[in-house]
Design a protein around this motif. Structure first.
Motif, PDB file in Angstrom:
ATOM      1  N   HIS A 100       1.111  40.474  10.617  1.00  0.00           N
ATOM      2  CA  HIS A 100       1.494  40.983   9.292  1.00  0.00           C
ATOM      3  C   HIS A 100       2.013  39.856   8.405  1.00  0.00           C
ATOM      4  O   HIS A 100       1.836  39.893   7.187  1.00  0.00           O
ATOM      5  N   ILE A 101       2.626  38.829   9.001  1.00  0.00           N
ATOM      6  CA  ILE A 101       3.104  37.688   8.214  1.00  0.00           C
ATOM      7  C   ILE A 101       1.915  36.891   7.695  1.00  0.00           C
ATOM      8  O   ILE A 101       1.863  36.499   6.519  1.00  0.00           O
ATOM      9  N   LEU A 102       0.942  36.647   8.546  1.00  0.00           N
ATOM     10  CA  LEU A 102      -0.252  35.907   8.125  1.00  0.00           C
ATOM     11  C   LEU A 102      -1.003  36.677   7.046  1.00  0.00           C
ATOM     12  O   LEU A 102      -1.513  36.080   6.084  1.00  0.00           O
ATOM     13  N   ALA A 103      -1.065  37.996   7.186  1.00  0.00           N
ATOM     14  CA  ALA A 103      -1.730  38.807   6.164  1.00  0.00           C
ATOM     15  C   ALA A 103      -1.009  38.704   4.828  1.00  0.00           C
ATOM     16  O   ALA A 103      -1.643  38.577   3.769  1.00  0.00           O
ATOM     17  N   LYS A 104       0.323  38.734   4.856  1.00  0.00           N
ATOM     18  CA  LYS A 104       1.088  38.637   3.610  1.00  0.00           C
ATOM     19  C   LYS A 104       0.955  37.268   2.958  1.00  0.00           C
ATOM     20  O   LYS A 104       1.171  37.123   1.752  1.00  0.00           O
ATOM     21  N   LEU A 105       0.588  36.268   3.745  1.00  0.00           N
ATOM     22  CA  LEU A 105       0.335  34.936   3.191  1.00  0.00           C
ATOM     23  C   LEU A 105      -1.069  34.819   2.602  1.00  0.00           C
ATOM     24  O   LEU A 105      -1.444  33.754   2.114  1.00  0.00           O
ATOM     25  N   GLY A 106      -1.837  35.893   2.643  1.00  0.00           N
ATOM     26  CA  GLY A 106      -3.172  35.891   2.050  1.00  0.00           C
ATOM     27  C   GLY A 106      -4.275  35.479   2.992  1.00  0.00           C
ATOM     28  O   GLY A 106      -5.388  35.166   2.551  1.00  0.00           O
ATOM     29  N   LEU A 107      -4.001  35.521   4.312  1.00  0.00           N
ATOM     30  CA  LEU A 107      -4.969  35.035   5.296  1.00  0.00           C
ATOM     31  C   LEU A 107      -5.739  36.154   6.002  1.00  0.00           C
ATOM     32  O   LEU A 107      -6.530  35.883   6.896  1.00  0.00           O
TER      33      LEU A 107
ATOM     34  N   GLY B 197       4.097  32.968  22.208  1.00  0.00           N
ATOM     35  CA  GLY B 197       4.506  31.632  21.787  1.00  0.00           C
ATOM     36  C   GLY B 197       4.225  31.376  20.320  1.00  0.00           C
ATOM     37  O   GLY B 197       5.123  31.029  19.542  1.00  0.00           O
ATOM     38  N   ALA B 198       2.981  31.565  19.900  1.00  0.00           N
ATOM     39  CA  ALA B 198       2.629  31.388  18.490  1.00  0.00           C
ATOM     40  C   ALA B 198       3.287  32.463  17.641  1.00  0.00           C
ATOM     41  O   ALA B 198       3.753  32.193  16.520  1.00  0.00           O
ATOM     42  N   GLY B 199       3.343  33.691  18.155  1.00  0.00           N
ATOM     43  CA  GLY B 199       3.939  34.782  17.392  1.00  0.00           C
ATOM     44  C   GLY B 199       5.390  34.528  17.041  1.00  0.00           C
ATOM     45  O   GLY B 199       5.824  34.800  15.911  1.00  0.00           O
ATOM     46  N   MET B 200       6.166  33.994  17.983  1.00  0.00           N
ATOM     47  CA  MET B 200       7.575  33.717  17.706  1.00  0.00           C
ATOM     48  C   MET B 200       7.724  32.594  16.677  1.00  0.00           C
ATOM     49  O   MET B 200       8.624  32.623  15.830  1.00  0.00           O
ATOM     50  N   ALA B 201       6.844  31.587  16.721  1.00  0.00           N
ATOM     51  CA  ALA B 201       6.899  30.521  15.713  1.00  0.00           C
ATOM     52  C   ALA B 201       6.579  31.064  14.325  1.00  0.00           C
ATOM     53  O   ALA B 201       7.213  30.684  13.331  1.00  0.00           O
ATOM     54  N   ILE B 202       5.615  31.966  14.238  1.00  0.00           N
ATOM     55  CA  ILE B 202       5.257  32.576  12.958  1.00  0.00           C
ATOM     56  C   ILE B 202       6.412  33.437  12.442  1.00  0.00           C
ATOM     57  O   ILE B 202       6.755  33.396  11.257  1.00  0.00           O
ATOM     58  N   GLU B 203       7.029  34.218  13.337  1.00  0.00           N
ATOM     59  CA  GLU B 203       8.213  34.973  12.947  1.00  0.00           C
ATOM     60  C   GLU B 203       9.324  34.055  12.460  1.00  0.00           C
ATOM     61  O   GLU B 203       9.982  34.329  11.449  1.00  0.00           O
ATOM     62  N   ASP B 204       9.571  32.960  13.203  1.00  0.00           N
ATOM     63  CA  ASP B 204      10.596  31.988  12.783  1.00  0.00           C
ATOM     64  C   ASP B 204      10.373  31.559  11.339  1.00  0.00           C
ATOM     65  O   ASP B 204      11.316  31.481  10.539  1.00  0.00           O
TER      66      ASP B 204
END
Length: 399
Positions: free
Chosen positions: A54-61, A311-318
């Motif tokens: 959902h974070i990546l989507a909100k960034l327009g990706l 691993g990647a998910g937590m970095a994206i959340e961060d």
């Protein structure tokens, strides 16, 4: 744009690239330093669940990633010895409980390329390749960050420095020299397979996980289904730092020998297109986070075992929480307070995910009567097992 609105990020991996975009979205100028001369991702596959997608989507990706990612139907838990399905845990209500954000599987390079393209197109982000973080010191305006490229030395005055430079973080080494990664006693072997080379019974849209004695295998499709990502986890003492050492195919085949491993699992291992291996190192539960106007993100803070696929998910959340905490900040004192808040918000959740990943690994690697009891429990619980991870997938950023 003034110094007071500049943030320097060390490391242009997935966490650093995402942080650059989230911070630029809050009106900051971002200087993104990456020691590599080119952005080449050495990894293979990734799982990105809705808490991160959902974070990546909100960034327009969303559209760019929909074009390269796949949405698996389920996770299939398999017996290593027989190849039988113990449980098939469907994605859906448990993985996407509140909205339409996807659970993606994709090649790590595809995600990095999508993030990097958006970073390069953003006028407030300056991506500097071939620049290695060297040191940081405090000043009235925030921090002075020194980086090097060959014999050239450069410094930046900024509101804050974010260390997103991985498990062997140079920023963390300066900030928290006592906080060192610990070898887990596990080694991950990774490869990809041309799907056209696999027999039909070894091709699946599911994420498949074979559970064995002191080892397990994870496999799922990537690159539009043209390739299959495979990761084999084994116990061992080899603990060379790094992400991509060559692996001898005969050694990995010996690790997955009959009769402990079924013919289907061994056939999958045998079809792999060359092997790379890396020793799995972790940080202490809860991670290490900030000091003054410097903070850590992703593996630099909380490197974890990959057994929750977060691993990647937590970095994206961060990255999302970091930007939210820094929103509106324009002086060094307020930046330090914002980074403390970021640490307070992230530490409990990340610690819980780290513990979950470690517990999952222990369950995967059971043997003897305990393994038999696990298999029976999985058959009985079935889909209810997926609900146990809902607290991970259900998380959403404030913005």
């Amino acid at each position: 744009m003034g110094v007071e609105r500049t943030i320097v990020i060390a490391g242009a991996g997935i966490g650093g690239l995402t942080a650059a975009l989230t911070l630029a979205g809050k009106g900051f100028r971002v200087v993104l330093l990456e020691k590599a001369e080119r952005l080449e991702e050495v990894g293979a596959g990734l799982q990105i669940s809705p808490n991160a997608s959902h974070i990546l989507a909100k960034l327009g990706l969303r559209s760019a990633l929909d074009a390269v990612a796949l949405a698996p139907e389920a996770v299939s838990m398999l017996s290593a010895r027989t190849g039988d399905t113990l449980a098939r845990l469907k994605f859906g209500a448990e993985a996407q409980p509140r909205d339409d954000y996807p659970y993606w599987v994709l090649h790590r390079a595809d995600l990095q390329a999508a993030l990097a393209a958006q970073v390069r197109a953003h006028p407030a982000i300056e991506l500097q390749l071939g620049r290695r973080f060297d040191e940081v010191s405090s000043c009235d305006d925030g921090v002075i960050v020194v980086d090097r490229g060959g014999f050239d030395r450069c410094q930046h005055t900024a509101l804050a420095l974010i260390g997103a430079d991985g498990i062997w973080s140079a920023v963390r080494q300066q900030l928290f020299p006592q906080a060192q990664p610990r070898f887990s006693g596990l080694i991950a072997w990774r490869s990809t397979i041309d799907a056209a080379r696999l027999p039909a019974d070894l091709i699946s849209k599911d994420v498949r996980l074979w559970l064995g004695e002191n080892a397990h295998i994870v496999a799922y499709p990537i690159s539009g289904g043209r390739r299959v990502n495979i990761v084999a986890i084994v116990a061992g003492s080899w603990n060379r730092p790094g992400w991509s050492a060559p692996g001898d195919p005969s050694e990995i085949m010996a690790q997955f020998a009959e009769p402990l491993w079924s013919a289907s699992a061994r056939q999958l291992i045998g079809c792999a297109d060359g092997w790379r291996r890396w020793a799995l190192f972790t940080m202490a539960d809860g991670g290490v986070w900030s000091q003054g106007s410097v903070a850590l993100l992703g593996d630099a803070s909380h490197g974890m075992l990959p057994f929750a696929a977060q691993g990647a998910g937590m970095a994206i959340e961060d990255a999302a929480v970091l930007a939210s905490c820094l929103d509106g900040v324009s002086n060094a004192d307020h930046a330090a307070q914002a980074l403390q808040r970021y640490a307070r918000l992230r530490q409990p959740r990340v610690g819980r995910v780290q513990a979950t990943a470690r517990r999952n690994g222990a369950i995967y690697h059971l043997h003897g009567p305990m393994a038999l009891a696990r298999d029976v429990a999985m058959r009985l619980l079935g889909q209810r097992l997926m609900a146990r991870q809902r607290w991970i997938y259900d998380w959403r950023s404030e913005d």
